[in-house]
Structure formats: C-alpha cells, structure tokens
Design a protein around this motif. Sequence first.
Motif, short mmCIF file in Angstrom:
data_model
loop_
_atom_site.label_atom_id
_atom_site.label_comp_id
_atom_site.label_asym_id
_atom_site.label_seq_id
_atom_site.Cartn_x
_atom_site.Cartn_y
_atom_site.Cartn_z
N LEU A 40 0.84 -1.28 0.13
CA LEU A 40 0.06 0.03 0.02
C LEU A 40 0.79 1.06 -0.03
CD1 LEU A 40 -2.80 -0.91 2.26
CD2 LEU A 40 -2.82 -0.88 -0.15
N ALA A 41 1.97 1.10 0.63
CA ALA A 41 2.79 2.38 0.61
C ALA A 41 3.32 2.53 -0.77
CB ALA A 41 4.08 2.31 1.61
N ALA A 42 3.72 1.71 -1.43
CA ALA A 42 4.23 1.59 -2.96
C ALA A 42 2.93 2.26 -3.71
CB ALA A 42 4.72 0.38 -3.37
N ALA A 43 1.85 1.80 -3.62
CA ALA A 43 0.78 2.21 -4.37
C ALA A 43 0.58 3.55 -4.02
CB ALA A 43 -0.54 1.31 -3.92
N ASP A 44 0.38 4.02 -2.84
CA ASP A 44 0.20 5.38 -2.59
C ASP A 44 1.40 6.30 -3.09
OD1 ASP A 44 -1.15 7.55 -1.00
OD2 ASP A 44 0.31 7.26 0.80
N ALA A 45 2.38 5.97 -3.25
CA ALA A 45 3.21 6.79 -3.75
C ALA A 45 3.07 7.06 -5.36
CB ALA A 45 4.68 6.30 -3.50
N ALA A 46 2.73 6.00 -5.94
CA ALA A 46 2.33 5.72 -7.52
C ALA A 46 0.97 6.57 -7.77
CB ALA A 46 2.60 4.41 -7.99
N ARG A 47 0.00 6.81 -6.87
CA ARG A 47 -1.21 7.04 -7.49
C ARG A 47 -1.29 8.54 -7.71
NH1 ARG A 47 -5.17 7.53 -2.69
NH2 ARG A 47 -3.94 7.85 -0.79
N GLY A 48 -0.54 9.44 -7.24
CA GLY A 48 -0.56 10.84 -7.65
C GLY A 48 -1.89 11.28 -6.73
N LYS A 49 -2.81 11.86 -7.36
CA LYS A 49 -4.12 12.40 -6.50
C LYS A 49 -5.34 11.15 -6.94
CE LYS A 49 -2.79 17.09 -6.81
NZ LYS A 49 -3.17 18.61 -7.07
N THR A 50 -5.20 10.30 -7.37
CA THR A 50 -6.28 9.15 -7.85
C THR A 50 -6.72 8.54 -6.46
OG1 THR A 50 -5.48 9.35 -10.07
CG2 THR A 50 -7.03 7.44 -9.35
N PRO A 51 -7.88 8.48 -5.96
CA PRO A 51 -8.33 7.68 -5.02
C PRO A 51 -7.93 6.51 -4.91
CG PRO A 51 -9.72 9.29 -5.58
CD PRO A 51 -8.93 9.47 -6.59
#
Length: 325
Positions: free
Chosen positions: A191-202
Amino acid sequence: MGNILLDLVYALDAEQAHRAAIRALALWGSAGTPLGSGPESATPVTLAGLTFPNRVGLAAGLDKDAEAIAGLFALGFGAVEVGTLTPRPQPGNPRPRLFRLVEDEAVINRMGFNNGGIDAALARIARLKKRPGMLGINVGANKDSTDRVADYALGVTKAAPHADYITINVSSPNTPGLRDLQSRPALDELLAAADAARGKTPLFLKVAPDLDRAGLEGAVRAAIDNHVDALIVSNTTISRPPLASPHGGEAGGLSGKPLQALARAKLVEARELSGGEVPLISAGGIDGPDEAKRRIDAGAVLVQVYSALVYRGPGLARAIARALA
C-alpha cells in the motif's frame, strides 16, 4: 421474454455466456443507443472527493478488459469497475473455470486474472468519448511475477491518469499466494508503494470475506495508515456453505446469494474495527434492493453487484439505485 432469454443464456457454457454478454454490451455502447440513457438518476453520493451518480457500482470481474464500459453504464450503474488488470497479458487458469450454480443463485470462478494486459485496456479507455459515471480500474499482479509489489505499483502508475479511482485487489483466491499480501507487514509495503504511485487518484483496497477478525483488523489498520480512501468488503469466498448445485464442489471463489450472510457480517465487523475512519463499500451476495438497503444501514456508503446480474437480469442496477435514492 425474460425467461426465454435466460434459458438461451443458460444453454451456453458459463464462460461462453460471459463473453457473449460482453460483446453485446460493447456493441450497444459503441452504437450510442444502448440499453438505457446512462446511470440511474438518484441522490448523488460523495466519496473520496468523487461524486457518484448513485450508490450502485459494478464489481470488477465482469468487464476484465474494459471492453463494454459504455454499455455497462447504460444499465444504470453509478460506477463501473474494470479488471482485474495485470502489467502483462496472461491467459488465466485452464478451462473450465467458471460455473453457474443455478439452484443456489451463485457462481464459482477460478479464472486467475485472465486479461490482455493493462496497456491494451487503457488504450480502450482513452478512446471513450463519454463517462457518465465513475470509472474504477482494478489492478493485480501477474501469476509468475517475481516482485508483486512492483507489479501493483506499475499498475497504479499506469491506471492513475485514466481512472476515477483505483482498486488494489489482493483478495482473489485464484492466484497462488496472492491473499498472503493481505497480512502485515506485506500489506503495508504494497500500500505504501501504491500510495506513492497514485498521484491524486483515490485508492481503494478490496479484501476477502475469509479473513478472521484479527486479519481484518490488520487490513483495516493498514488501509488507514497508508491513506487508502475506501475499503471494499468483500471478494469471493473459498468457504462452502451448503449448496444444492452439482457444481458446488468446484474449486475457486464462490459468489452470489450463498455469500450474502458472510459478506454482510464482514461489513459489520469492518465498520466496528474501522470506527468510521475509512469509508466502506459492500460487495458479495447483493441480489436486490432489500439486501442493498441492509448494507447501507450496516455502514456501507456504496454497494457493488456482479453475480446477481446472472439471475436477476440487466434491470438490477436501476432497481437498486431507485430503492436507495
């Protein structure tokens, strides 16, 4: 007429019927005059900064390759979630891998993330002229991946410019070892990796109904700690309540009406464990307006349906949306 159509559908192999439905929806959508005019008008709902036209979404798994988005919105859904999409194309598990349990109003699948890869799906999404509702992109890891966290991060990075929201799917039972990613600290890393990759997308997280209370608590806390915007409770189950269908012993994830009580109980449990800190979306066994109302009353902001479409027909989304308005 409805019974005749269902008889024709049931005469086909389950996966053949699935493909036929996608082709028909894609055709109606491309014609510009599909089954309806778009999402059912209802009281809009705000979640993660997004305005959903109504509370009813299509769960991932029906339109795996983003082929029929316009046609699916025409059925009345306020949100359509496509996928699960993986970085590279993969064929999924050997056939047969999809089974209708007509006597139980259920489905068992062991598809195994069969899809043409995220790049092909995103190219189709980019060509859409109109998106009347919210579009979710559900991402996963390739079966033979040597770095599943990297697969998810890549999927999120690619999906972010095209999606209204992205769902992290670590809850499918049909990719060996995937559900292990629901446990901490593996889930925190992902989730940390996904959070860093998502920009502003929920970012949403989808969990399995088979987690025990401690496992669900860990997933809820990981979601909150890593800024996940909503939790989808839940995916298919590997448990087997009593089933009447001769296909009841098939391996894979069970969905549909037999999942109803378990999915509702896990929603209640997630609400207790989260204390309202993360919004909840309920999926699993929702077969009509009455069950959808129960989920909203139990703490869900939105609901998702899929398997019930096989037994209730294409009018299901509009009926639920009207009831929840």
